[in-house]
Design an enzyme around this catalytic site. Structure first.
Site, PDB file in Angstrom:
ATOM      1  N   THR B  41      37.681  40.918  44.479  1.00 42.51           N
ATOM      2  CA  THR B  41      36.728  40.169  43.672  1.00 42.51           C
ATOM      3  C   THR B  41      35.900  39.220  44.530  1.00 42.51           C
ATOM      4  O   THR B  41      34.754  38.904  44.196  1.00 42.51           O
ATOM      5  CB  THR B  41      37.478  39.381  42.579  1.00 42.51           C
ATOM      6  N   HIS B  50      29.013  26.171  42.126  1.00 48.49           N
ATOM      7  CA  HIS B  50      28.503  25.510  40.926  1.00 48.49           C
ATOM      8  C   HIS B  50      28.318  24.023  41.130  1.00 48.49           C
ATOM      9  O   HIS B  50      29.039  23.386  41.898  1.00 48.49           O
ATOM     10  CB  HIS B  50      29.449  25.784  39.747  1.00 48.49           C
ATOM     11  N   VAL B 173      52.256  44.524  48.397  1.00 49.08           N
ATOM     12  CA  VAL B 173      53.583  43.985  48.068  1.00 49.08           C
ATOM     13  C   VAL B 173      54.209  44.836  46.967  1.00 49.08           C
ATOM     14  O   VAL B 173      53.603  45.044  45.918  1.00 49.08           O
ATOM     15  CB  VAL B 173      53.462  42.516  47.603  1.00 49.08           C
ATOM     16  N   LYS B 265      28.657  32.301  30.865  1.00 41.16           N
ATOM     17  CA  LYS B 265      27.569  31.543  31.456  1.00 41.16           C
ATOM     18  C   LYS B 265      26.245  32.278  31.277  1.00 41.16           C
ATOM     19  O   LYS B 265      25.198  31.718  31.527  1.00 41.16           O
ATOM     20  CB  LYS B 265      27.842  31.319  32.953  1.00 41.16           C
ATOM     21  N   ARG B 325      36.807  39.733  37.133  1.00 46.60           N
ATOM     22  CA  ARG B 325      37.334  38.368  37.086  1.00 46.60           C
ATOM     23  C   ARG B 325      38.816  38.461  36.702  1.00 46.60           C
ATOM     24  O   ARG B 325      39.175  39.221  35.802  1.00 46.60           O
ATOM     25  CB  ARG B 325      36.621  37.541  36.026  1.00 46.60           C
ATOM     26  N   SER B 351      35.622  32.263  37.691  1.00 46.81           N
ATOM     27  CA  SER B 351      34.625  31.213  37.873  1.00 46.81           C
ATOM     28  C   SER B 351      35.107  29.932  37.178  1.00 46.81           C
ATOM     29  O   SER B 351      35.536  29.983  36.044  1.00 46.81           O
ATOM     30  CB  SER B 351      33.303  31.662  37.261  1.00 46.81           C
ATOM     31  N   CYS B 454      20.723  52.715  59.267  1.00 45.38           N
ATOM     32  CA  CYS B 454      21.689  52.059  60.144  1.00 45.38           C
ATOM     33  C   CYS B 454      23.074  52.672  60.097  1.00 45.38           C
ATOM     34  O   CYS B 454      23.877  52.439  61.012  1.00 45.38           O
ATOM     35  CB  CYS B 454      21.789  50.573  59.825  1.00 45.38           C
TER      36      CYS B 454
END
Lengths: 426, 491, 147
Positions: B41, B50, B173, B265, B325, B351, B454
């Site tokens: 993430t 922020h 793990v 948001k 998220r 966030s 590239c």
């Protein structure tokens, strides 16, 4: 073919050509022919020839060299022509910037970061391929999604294969050529998928790349999803309606490990933007005069950077003209400015150059919006020519001779292509 | 191998924690399942630091957002990643939204966030001419910034390693056992499901540590459950983002937000650190392995972006991505000691976790100290890392002296982003082992041609420097090869 | 649905099925797409007891010639690459110096893919003379200098 390395970089050249593919090489020849003494071609690859070095198939050169050649053969001819005329070719070098006073900033291992001045500059950087990101195919972002041109380089120059089972999106010539290429290298090609209701490439390629190998061509179908965490695992295709909206109820999953996208070429205009050149919104290349000069004095442009070509022979033709213009400019020979504007009329998407003169012969290149057969090309009221067919995928050329414009006193001429009754008078 | 602290997860949280730990005389390791840090993430988000005023009062998220915000300048000075305070604008389209702006402004002021101002339409038009004329008022916050989050991860990790922290990459793990000395962590090579039990796995390795920090992002719940320290669930909420052609550099100068709703948001217009405009993100619940972008997501993003800046068009899109998220049941951070002694949680890091990361790291260290970890400062702690060369940002004189030192810096590998061979070689030396590793360190491959030019040059350099065949080069480790060898006797 | 849409759909459906030469079951008719010019006439060659009895669909003489050739003796120029050691690139592009029978394409490629050359190579150099007895040479398509 490796050109000899220039021992030194001069601080000033009569003409500097940015790009050493077929356009740049022809422009350099044109520049020498018009009297420029010091001509430099700058190219970013280890050898000149541009994209032709990886286009190992035939179909090039019938007009320009009078015989059918493969891409590398055409490139070698073009390179030889520059070597014969003592043009300097700087390979593995990159032009970082061109200022409006025609000072170039060049970087290369051999000569470091250096500034050069040019009496005239020719932009011949060619085009880049449209990518998956530009058409936002939903799904994951695994390895194995690449442009057809990149796959071509992997196979033809690198001797590697892009994967074992491929789907090709886009029926343009590059996609069709790669379909055949992959089959000949033992890669399974599941099919070619084309968004439009008609194929985009030459019929010759449909037959010799698809029919010959029983590769199905699915029209009005596009890729709607790519799946695969690390490497492509499958793509999903679906038919589209007349507004190109996919019908997800008819979506089909295709297991594969490779997706080649062959969805168009875009003129590479980074330097044009930096120079503040005026761009044509239709071609997305710089606006040029009939000597291929852009809106900045002494900066010329030619080849795919001006408009996307389909025949490299026309690229060479157009580029020699640009080179001659650049050479004449550099040595101070004035050229009378254009005095007639060509306005695209019915079925004409654009004309390059968009302006011409009444005092010289001009070759005007144009592309049509839709197929028409048979038809007539009209140059205002002063000239018309019957054509058997026109197709968007095939550039139309028109030689405009001064005598066509003898009685013409206006400032602009519409160029149009209209349907003609079969057997009607020309 | 025995450590004092094992941090599970090499995202920005794990890397920030590792860097904090490296200030002290102790042995620490970061266990990360991907082949490089920051590939989860942490590389797939909006890259926003922020401003500090959006977070609700009395919440951990709100408090740590502002605390974290203030720590980024020092980090960027030490670690040389791209970070710039560009400011943000939260936009109101009607009276109700104007009231929300005032409420958010008050919230920020009470927290101590400086510089908050309300702008009327005239000021908005002057400062941001490309924003919609339907915006009636905007709240300006100068403290907001943009960062390249993957660069931050690389540099945080590099700094930690310089100061003695180990990186155990490509290790997943599979189990954790409590022992009398702390914990025994069973890891297997590669990225596998945490509960996979295939017989043909390589012999599992055992990493022993006195303390464990669970910074495992989407899988923090599964990790905590291994020692019964959990009792929480992490769900994935996907955000799709779309990157636009560089011709739009400067189109907006500040991060532009719509008025926030309780759940999101909203769709933002973000001028990233390198200038590329980015629009998004969406917010949809999904599975933990669903990273697909969608046609619906694309439509939602462009519609939302156009509401703020009407000139934005799909035609300018050059690339897209999706990030997940890690969302806890309470939507809050799950941060601090768990019910198992020595096992500290840094979970639910959605966030403003990126913004909060430096502050989260100090909270984690406090928790470890409280749990009994002795923190004795190193006297040889090196806060900095060598600044990476960015040829494109150097003056002509600087470029010349760089090239005189090493002509590899004169050969261009990526023409869209102006990245030289020297920079790509540096990236490989500093840990890039894949095309994405090079991309996220140098920007090679991020431009409008999306690696068309590239990729070849980067493949050659990986082949040369890592002494691997060209066909062994991958996009991002594992099975993400670019090409395969010719089939013998083909046709 | 409008007539135009129906027509377009029908045409699209027909195009989707157009996969090249196929032989109808009820008559010995083979279909070819003419490559002589972009008109792309759909050609039909009708055969009876091994003899061509009619060629249909062409708009010009070239089409008729093409159909006959494609039906009786389809031939192609073959291009591919051959492994080369010590050169600027690891592959050398080659071409057949004329067309060879279509049926030989795969075998020609297989044979060429088994070769191992050494740089330098000169453009036009014969890589395989009279390849697989076709009477056609395979030649190098470029100079390939040593690396």
């Amino acid at each position: 073919m490796i050109t000899p390395k220039p021992a030194h970089l001069q601080p000033r050249y009569d003409v500097v050509v940015v790009g050493g593919g077929p356009a740049g090489l022809a422009a350099a020849v044109g520049a020498r022919e018009s009297g420029a003494e010091r001509v430099l071609v700058i190219d970013r690859e280890p050898e000149a020839g541009g994209i032709l070095q990886q286009c190992i198939h035939p179909g090039f050169g019938l007009h320009h060299f009078g015989e059918e050649l493969t891409g590398p053969e055409y490139a070698q001819r073009a390179i030889e022509q520059t070597v014969e005329r003592e043009v300097d070719v700087l390979s593995s070098a990159y032009v970082l910037d061109v200022a409006s006073d025609r000072r170039l900033k060049v970087t290369s291992r051999d000569h470091g970061v250096a500034y050069l001045d040019a009496g005239a500059v020719v932009l011949a950087m060619g085009a880049r391929e449209r990518t998956r990101g530009a058409i936002r195919i939903p799904g994951e972002r695994p390895a194995g999604v690449m442009t057809a041109g990149f796959a071509q380089k992997l196979v033809n120059l690198g001797g590697m294969l892009p994967g074992r089972r491929a789907v090709i999106l886009g029926s343009g010539d590059i996609g069709l050529i790669m379909a055949r290429r992959l089959v000949l290298e033992g890669v399974e090609v599941e099919g070619v998928y084309e968004l439009m209701p008609h194929a985009n490439g030459l019929n010759r390629n449909i037959v010799q790349c698809l029919h010959d190998y029983d590769i199905p061509l699915h029209l009005s179908t596009t890729v709607v999803r790519i799946d695969g965490r690390e490497r492509v695992e499958r793509v999903t295709v679906a038919p589209v309606d007349a507004s190109y909206r996919p019908d997800m109820t008819k979506a089909r999953d295709i297991p594969c490990d490779t997706l080649l996208v062959s969805i168009g070429l875009i003129p590479d205009n980074e330097l044009a933007h930096r120079l503040g050149l005026r761009l044509d919104p239709v071609t997305t290349g710089p606006v040029v005069t009939s000597t291929m000069e852009t809106t900045r004095d002494g900066v010329f442009a030619c080849g795919n950077v001006v408009h996307i070509h389909d025949l490299v022979d026309y690229v060479s033709q157009e580029s020699m003209l640009a080179g001659r213009g650049a050479g004449a400019y550099a040595i101070g020979t004035p050229t009378p400015p254009d005095n007639v504007r060509l306005t695209p009329g019915e079925n004409v998407r654009y004309c390059v150059p968009p302006t011409i003169t009444t005092d010289r012969e001009h070759t005007v290149y144009m592309r049509v919006t839709k197929p028409m057969a048979p038809c007539t090309l009209h140059l205002g009221d002063v000239y018309k020519r019957p054509l058997r067919y026109v197709f968007p995928g095939e550039m139309v050329t028109l030689k405009v001779r001064p005598r066509f414009l003898e009685g013409f006193h206006g400032g602009s001429l519409p160029v149009s292509i209209v349907p003609r009754e079969e057997g009607g008078s020309a | 191998m025995r450590y004092d602290v094992a941090v599970i997860g090499g995202g920005v949280i794990g890397c920030a924690i590792a860097r904090e730990l490296s200030r002290y005389r102790l042995r620490a390791v970061v266990i990360e399942r991907e082949c490089e840090v920051g590939l989860g993430t942490s590389k797939a988000n909006s890259g926003i630091i922020h401003a500090g005023h959006h977070g609700a009062a009395g919440t951990l998220k709100g408090e740590l957002e502002w605390r974290g915000n203030q720590m980024w300048d020092a980090l960027a000075d030490d670690l040389h990643f791209g970070f710039k305070r560009v400011g943000d604008l939260t936009c109101a389209f009607d009276e109700d939204q104007r009231a929300t702006l005032r409420q958010i402004m008050e919230q920020g002021k009470r927290r101590g966030v400086p510089g908050l101002e309300l702008w009327g339409p005239e000021r908005i038009r002057r400062e941001e001419p490309h924003l919609s004329h339907d915006i009636v008022e905007a709240l300006y916050a100068p403290t907001a910034g943009v960062v390249n989050p993957y660069e931050a991860c690389f540099m945080l990790a590099e700094s930690a390693v310089r100061n003695g922290v180990d990186l155990a990459l490509e290790r997943t793990v599979r189990g954790i056992r409590r022992s009398e000395k702390g914990f025994e962590i069973e890891v297997v090579a590669g990225v596998v499901a945490h509960d996979a039990r295939d017989g043909d796995d390589a012999t599992p390795e055992l990493i022993k540590a006195r303390f464990v920090v669970d910074a495992a992002g989407l899988h923090a719940d599964a990790i905590a459950d291994m020692v019964d320290a959990g009792g929480f669930h992490i769900r994935a909420r996907k955000g799709e983002e779309y990157l636009l052609d560089k011709r739009l550099v400067g189109y907006v100068k500040r991060i532009v937000f719509p008025c926030p709703t309780p759940t999101s948001k909203g769709i933002l217009v973000i001028p990233t650190y390198d200038g590329t405009l980015m629009v998004g993100p969406t917010a949809t619940w999904t599975d933990k392995d669903d990273l697909a972008t969608t046609a619906e997501g694309s439509a939602e993003v462009f519609e939302g972006a156009r509401k703020l800046a009407p000139g934005i068009s799909e035609k300018d899109c050059i690339a897209e991505f999706a990030g997940l998220r890690a969302v806890s049941d309470t939507e809050e951070f799950i941060l601090g000691p768990s019910r198992v002694a020595g096992f500290v949680l840094a979970a639910g890091m959605q966030s403003p976790a990126l913004t909060a990361a430096p502050a989260v790291a100090t909270v984690v260290l406090d928790a470890l100290r409280d749990d009994g970890l002795e923190l004795v400062a190193r006297d040889d702690f090196e806060p900095g890392v060598p600044a990476p060369v960015r040829f494109a940002e150097l003056s002509y004189a600087e470029q010349r002296s760089l090239v005189a030192r090493d002509p590899a810096y004169a050969r261009l590998v990526c023409r869209c982003e102006i990245v030289t061979e020297g920079e790509v070689r540096d990236a490989i030396e500093r840990g890039a082992r894949t095309l994405d590793g090079i991309k996220f360190r140098t920007r090679a491959g991020m431009g409008r041609c999306q690696g068309g030019f590239c990729t070849w040059g980067c493949m050659e350099l990986l082949h040369e420097q890592l002494d691997i065949p060209l066909t062994a080069v991958t996009k991002r480790g594992g099975d993400s090869y670019v090409a395969i060898p010719r089939l013998e006797g083909a046709a | 649905m409008s007539d135009d849409r129906q027509d377009a759909d029908r045409e699209a459906a027909a195009d989707r099925e157009m996969v090249g030469a196929r032989v109808d079951n009820d008559a010995n008719v083979s279909h070819y797409l003419c490559i002589g010019c972009p008109l792309g006439c759909r050609l039909e060659v009708e055969e009876e007891q091994g003899e061509i009895v009619e060629i249909r669909g062409q708009s010009c003489k070239k089409g008729e010639v093409f159909a006959r050739q494609e039906h009786t003796d389809p031939r192609r120029v073959v291009t591919t690459t051959v492994a080369v050691a010590g050169g600027l690139w690891p592959r050398l592009p080659v071409k057949t110096e004329g067309d060879v029978p279509k049926a030989a394409i795969i075998d020609v490629c297989r044979m060429l893919h088994g070769l191992r050359l050494e740089a330098p190579v000169t453009i036009g150099q014969v890589i395989a003379a009279d390849v697989l007895g076709t009477g056609v040479d395979v030649v190098a398509s470029r100079d390939l200098p040593r690396a």
